[in-house]
Design an enzyme around this catalytic site. Structure first.
Site, PDB file in Angstrom:
ATOM      1  N   ASP A   1     -24.693  70.770 -58.111  1.00  0.00           N
ATOM      2  CA  ASP A   1     -25.902  70.020 -57.749  1.00  0.00           C
ATOM      3  C   ASP A   1     -26.037  69.866 -56.239  1.00  0.00           C
ATOM      4  O   ASP A   1     -25.035  69.828 -55.520  1.00  0.00           O
ATOM      5  CB  ASP A   1     -25.860  68.638 -58.430  1.00  0.00           C
ATOM      6  CG  ASP A   1     -27.232  67.980 -58.466  1.00  0.00           C
ATOM      7  OD1 ASP A   1     -28.245  68.690 -58.324  1.00  0.00           O
ATOM      8  OD2 ASP A   1     -27.284  66.754 -58.629  1.00  0.00           O
TER       9      ASP A   1
ATOM     10  N   HIS B   1     -31.087  77.229 -53.258  1.00  0.00           N
ATOM     11  CA  HIS B   1     -30.556  77.950 -54.421  1.00  0.00           C
ATOM     12  C   HIS B   1     -29.935  79.266 -53.977  1.00  0.00           C
ATOM     13  O   HIS B   1     -28.880  79.668 -54.468  1.00  0.00           O
ATOM     14  CB  HIS B   1     -31.654  78.210 -55.451  1.00  0.00           C
ATOM     15  CG  HIS B   1     -32.239  76.946 -56.026  1.00  0.00           C
ATOM     16  ND1 HIS B   1     -31.453  75.888 -56.425  1.00  0.00           N
ATOM     17  CD2 HIS B   1     -33.523  76.569 -56.262  1.00  0.00           C
ATOM     18  CE1 HIS B   1     -32.241  74.911 -56.878  1.00  0.00           C
ATOM     19  NE2 HIS B   1     -33.502  75.299 -56.787  1.00  0.00           N
TER      20      HIS B   1
ATOM     21  N   LEU C   1     -10.113  85.665 -65.868  1.00  0.00           N
ATOM     22  CA  LEU C   1     -10.933  84.455 -65.972  1.00  0.00           C
ATOM     23  C   LEU C   1     -12.125  84.640 -66.919  1.00  0.00           C
ATOM     24  O   LEU C   1     -12.810  85.663 -66.861  1.00  0.00           O
ATOM     25  CB  LEU C   1     -11.462  84.124 -64.563  1.00  0.00           C
ATOM     26  CG  LEU C   1     -12.424  82.942 -64.453  1.00  0.00           C
ATOM     27  CD1 LEU C   1     -11.670  81.620 -64.559  1.00  0.00           C
ATOM     28  CD2 LEU C   1     -13.204  82.984 -63.135  1.00  0.00           C
TER      29      LEU C   1
HETATM   30  C1  IPE Z   1     -27.890  69.200 -63.281  1.00  0.00           C
HETATM   31  O1  IPE Z   1     -28.559  68.977 -62.078  1.00  0.00           O
HETATM   32  C2  IPE Z   1     -28.154  70.578 -63.775  1.00  0.00           C
HETATM   33  C3  IPE Z   1     -27.627  71.672 -62.950  1.00  0.00           C
HETATM   34  C4  IPE Z   1     -26.834  71.547 -61.927  1.00  0.00           C
HETATM   35  C5  IPE Z   1     -28.006  72.964 -63.381  1.00  0.00           C
HETATM   36  P1  IPE Z   1     -29.959  68.247 -62.041  1.00  0.00           P
HETATM   37  O2  IPE Z   1     -30.291  68.065 -60.609  1.00  0.00           O
HETATM   38  O3  IPE Z   1     -30.938  68.974 -62.873  1.00  0.00           O
HETATM   39  O4  IPE Z   1     -29.619  66.861 -62.741  1.00  0.00           O
HETATM   40  P2  IPE Z   1     -30.364  65.476 -62.667  1.00  0.00           P
HETATM   41  O5  IPE Z   1     -31.804  65.763 -62.937  1.00  0.00           O
HETATM   42  O6  IPE Z   1     -30.154  64.967 -61.279  1.00  0.00           O
HETATM   43  O7  IPE Z   1     -29.710  64.638 -63.711  1.00  0.00           O
HETATM   44  C1  IPE Z   2     -28.838  72.128 -58.523  1.00  0.00           C
HETATM   45  O1  IPE Z   2     -29.445  71.746 -57.342  1.00  0.00           O
HETATM   46  C2  IPE Z   2     -29.288  73.486 -58.995  1.00  0.00           C
HETATM   47  C3  IPE Z   2     -30.175  73.463 -60.163  1.00  0.00           C
HETATM   48  C4  IPE Z   2     -30.449  72.419 -60.886  1.00  0.00           C
HETATM   49  C5  IPE Z   2     -30.776  74.716 -60.537  1.00  0.00           C
HETATM   50  P1  IPE Z   2     -30.772  70.901 -57.338  1.00  0.00           P
HETATM   51  O2  IPE Z   2     -31.923  71.855 -57.288  1.00  0.00           O
HETATM   52  O3  IPE Z   2     -30.810  69.946 -58.463  1.00  0.00           O
HETATM   53  O4  IPE Z   2     -30.639  70.155 -55.951  1.00  0.00           O
HETATM   54  P2  IPE Z   2     -31.036  68.642 -55.654  1.00  0.00           P
HETATM   55  O5  IPE Z   2     -30.292  67.794 -56.623  1.00  0.00           O
HETATM   56  O6  IPE Z   2     -32.505  68.532 -55.814  1.00  0.00           O
HETATM   57  O7  IPE Z   2     -30.592  68.449 -54.245  1.00  0.00           O
HETATM   58 MG    MG Z   3     -30.158  67.992 -58.638  1.00  0.00          MG
END
Ligand code: IPE
Ligand code: IPE
Ligand code: MG
Length: 256
Positions: free
Chosen positions: A24, A41, A135
């Site tokens: 995240d 990303h 792995l």
């Molecule tokens: C969790 O991150 C999902 C992934 C890392 C793929 P999110 O950013 O979507 O989670 P929430 O919305 O903060 O719970």
């Molecule tokens: C996690 O990073 C990746 C995915 C959920 C695809 P985020 O896109 O949720 O990044 P933040 O949480 O908004 O910074």
């Molecule tokens: Mg996020």
């Protein structure tokens, strides 16, 4: 399960057998730099490469990465389609390297919502690496922990209807063996980057006894040092290894 049997499952020398990561913080990483979320990303892909390589060299059996949740479809169309394009692109570019490194790739999640093109890439990548013995890399895409349980229950039901499973045989193993992670040990260590302290519907059943490790580091900044710190924290909680991130890296240098 007997006490001896469950102790037998404990990870060796403080190294977790199965690590799961909620990757995240990509969006915030990009925003901090005044860039579009997609930029984050893309930067996150290098962190994925590093984490996979590190886990593989450390001798971790399974690494499960949360790449896209079943709730992430709620994001703006432009971000979702950019992420899908990125998956296709990365999958195409990385699979040969994974195969060379003896890594077995599996994509877990509900794939029916993906484009035909992505589904084909996934099937080809899984087939190519299916017999590898290093792995196990699970990429959770359109994954939800509740969905995983639901599809396991549905398989229980259909196996019962087909006479392959008696109701007297319905035990925990019957569920575990029908989850998308069947055949792998339970998660020993869950890492979440990005500073939030929640599971976000990731692996639910499989996390029952996992150690939880939360770090404010944003995913694109999650490097070998950060991963080592997480492993060291796990090892110290096990009270078996009690080492530092530096020692983990030294261990890796000696074994490599
Ligand atoms: C969790 O991150 C999902 C992934 C890392 C793929 P999110 O950013 O979507 O989670 P929430 O919305 O903060 O719970
Ligand atoms: C996690 O990073 C990746 C995915 C959920 C695809 P985020 O896109 O949720 O990044 P933040 O949480 O908004 O910074
Ligand atoms: Mg996020």
């Amino acid at each position: 399960m007997s006490l001896e049997a469950s102790l037998g499952d404990l990870p060796n020398k403080g190294i977790p057998r199965h690590v799961a990561i909620i990757m995240d913080g990509n969006g915030r990483w990009a925003q901090q730099r005044g860039k579009m979320r997609v930029f984050g990303h893309k930067a996150g892909v290098q962190a994925v490469r590093n984490a996979v390589s590190f886990a593989s060299r450390l001798g971790i059996e399974a690494l499960t990465l949360f790449a896209f949740s079943s709730e992430n479809w709620r994001r703006p169309e432009s971000e979702v389609s950019a992420l899908m394009e990125l998956f296709i692109h990365v999958l195409g570019g990385e699979v040969k390297k994974l195969h060379k490194s003896n890594i077995r790739l599996r994509v877990i999640g509900e794939q029916s919502r993906f484009s035909e093109r992505l589904q084909q890439k996934v099937a080809a990548a899984e087939a190519l690496t299916a017999n590898n013995t290093g792995l196990v890399l699970n990429v959770a895409a359109n994954y939800g922990g509740r969905w995983d349980l639901l599809q396991a229950f549905q398989r229980v039901q259909s196996d019962m209807d087909a006479g392959l499973l008696e109701s007297s045989q319905l035990n925990e193993d019957a569920i575990t063996s029908r989850l998308t992670t069947a055949g792998l040990p339970d998660v020993d260590l869950l890492i979440r980057t990005g500073g939030d302290h929640r599971i976000s519907n990731f692996l639910l059943w499989q996390l029952a006894y996992a150690e939880l490790y939360f770090t404010p580091v944003l995913w694109p900044d999650f490097d070998e040092v950060a991963f080592s710190e997480a492993i060291a924290s796990f090892a110290s909680r096990e009270r078996r290894f009690g080492c530092t991130g530096e020692q983990i890296r030294a261990l890796l240098a000696h074994s490599g």
